[in-house]
Design a protein around this motif. Structure first.
Motif, PDB file in Angstrom:
ATOM      1  N   TYR A 184       0.806  -1.218   0.000  1.00  0.00           N
ATOM      2  CA  TYR A 184       0.000   0.000   0.000  1.00  0.00           C
ATOM      3  C   TYR A 184       0.846   1.278   0.000  1.00  0.00           C
ATOM      4  N   ALA A 185       2.143   1.144  -0.287  1.00  0.00           N
ATOM      5  CA  ALA A 185       3.039   2.300  -0.191  1.00  0.00           C
ATOM      6  C   ALA A 185       3.153   3.089  -1.485  1.00  0.00           C
ATOM      7  N   GLY A 186       2.493   2.651  -2.544  1.00  0.00           N
ATOM      8  CA  GLY A 186       2.522   3.423  -3.782  1.00  0.00           C
ATOM      9  C   GLY A 186       3.586   2.947  -4.746  1.00  0.00           C
TER      10      GLY A 186
ATOM     11  N   GLY B 138       7.855   1.574   4.547  1.00  0.00           N
ATOM     12  CA  GLY B 138       7.006   0.413   4.813  1.00  0.00           C
ATOM     13  C   GLY B 138       7.601  -0.909   4.399  1.00  0.00           C
ATOM     14  N   THR B 139       8.785  -0.880   3.795  1.00  0.00           N
ATOM     15  CA  THR B 139       9.454  -2.115   3.390  1.00  0.00           C
ATOM     16  C   THR B 139       9.951  -2.873   4.617  1.00  0.00           C
ATOM     17  N   LEU B 140       9.793  -4.185   4.583  1.00  0.00           N
ATOM     18  CA  LEU B 140      10.321  -5.046   5.639  1.00  0.00           C
ATOM     19  C   LEU B 140      11.623  -5.659   5.151  1.00  0.00           C
ATOM     20  N   ARG B 141      12.707  -5.361   5.852  1.00  0.00           N
ATOM     21  CA  ARG B 141      14.015  -5.924   5.508  1.00  0.00           C
ATOM     22  C   ARG B 141      14.359  -7.018   6.507  1.00  0.00           C
TER      23      ARG B 141
ATOM     24  N   TRP C  74      11.939  -2.485   9.918  1.00  0.00           N
ATOM     25  CA  TRP C  74      10.943  -1.790   9.107  1.00  0.00           C
ATOM     26  C   TRP C  74      11.563  -0.495   8.589  1.00  0.00           C
ATOM     27  N   LEU C  75      11.551  -0.308   7.277  1.00  0.00           N
ATOM     28  CA  LEU C  75      12.100   0.903   6.677  1.00  0.00           C
ATOM     29  C   LEU C  75      11.024   1.983   6.610  1.00  0.00           C
ATOM     30  N   PRO C  76      11.420   3.256   6.475  1.00  0.00           N
ATOM     31  CA  PRO C  76      10.446   4.357   6.476  1.00  0.00           C
ATOM     32  C   PRO C  76       9.357   4.232   5.415  1.00  0.00           C
TER      33      PRO C  76
END
Length: 214
Positions: A171-173, A210-213, A206-208
């Motif tokens: 949902y982050a675009g 919304g990505t999960l690393r 969690w990256l700014p």
């Protein structure tokens, strides 16, 4: 070909001829008088050769692959935590044609980045393409022995390997997308995703965006 009709290229390694006579591994399902006789032949070949190529199965839908796999094993797994996009043909049968067409499909071992990975799997199709469509298979025992005979192989054995995965937010675009963490863990909840990650013993962040690393 993928489901959009675009070529899906799978690259083998090396410049030598690697083809094996597929006829040596084929079983023609039409020549058996009973399902029990066919099942015994499949089990025997799997134990002796480790590769079974079934032809003339009469399969009408890809969900039927599970029934063929059950001739050899019953402990099917889910695809939770897997890195590739997968549609579902049934509860335990997944598509392999959902990877974006701009991504090259390299020769690989399935889910080798997970703590547990398949000891065997079943693949199939309802129709053959006019060109291409090769399925690559190799003897992992022989391959492992060859790698371990090198300095690189010994270094891998001693030090291990670290995988870093960046799973985007659905949902982050506008992001370069391979697979979102929501689709990887079958949830929209960060808490549920974290439960799975922690259970595997993975480091995560969690990256700014919304990505999960992991």
């Amino acid at each position: 070909m993928n489901k959009n009709g675009k070529p899906r290229i799978i690259y083998p390694f090396g410049d030598k001829t690697t083809s094996i006579p597929m006829e040596d591994y084929q079983i023609d399902c039409q020549v058996f008088d009973s399902k029990n006789a066919l099942e015994n032949a499949v089990k025997e070949q799997w134990e002796n050769k480790g590769l079974v190529v079934l032809v003339n199965t009469g399969m009408q839908h890809l969900s039927e692959l599970q029934g063929w796999g059950e001739m050899i094993f019953r402990d099917f797994t889910t695809y939770e935590g897997g890195s590739a996009p997968r549609s579902k043909w049934s509860d335990k049968v997944f598509g392999i044609d959902d990877t974006p067409s701009n991504i090259d499909m390299c020769y690989h071992n399935e889910a080798c980045y997970l703590p547990t990975f398949p000891r065997c799997f079943v693949i199939g199709s309802l129709a053959c393409p006019r060109e291409g469509g090769k399925t690559l298979a190799s003897n992992n025992e022989v391959t492992s022995e060859a790698i371990l005979a090198t300095q690189v192989g010994q270094a891998l054995k001693k030090k291990g390997m670290r995988y870093i995965r960046n799973m985007t937010d659905k949902y982050a675009g506008d992001q370069l997308v391979y697979k979102h963490w929501q689709d990887t863990f079958y949830t929209d909840s960060r808490e549920e995703a974290e439960k799975y990650v922690k259970a595997q013993g993975w480091d995560y962040k969690w990256l700014p965006n919304g990505t999960l690393r992991t």
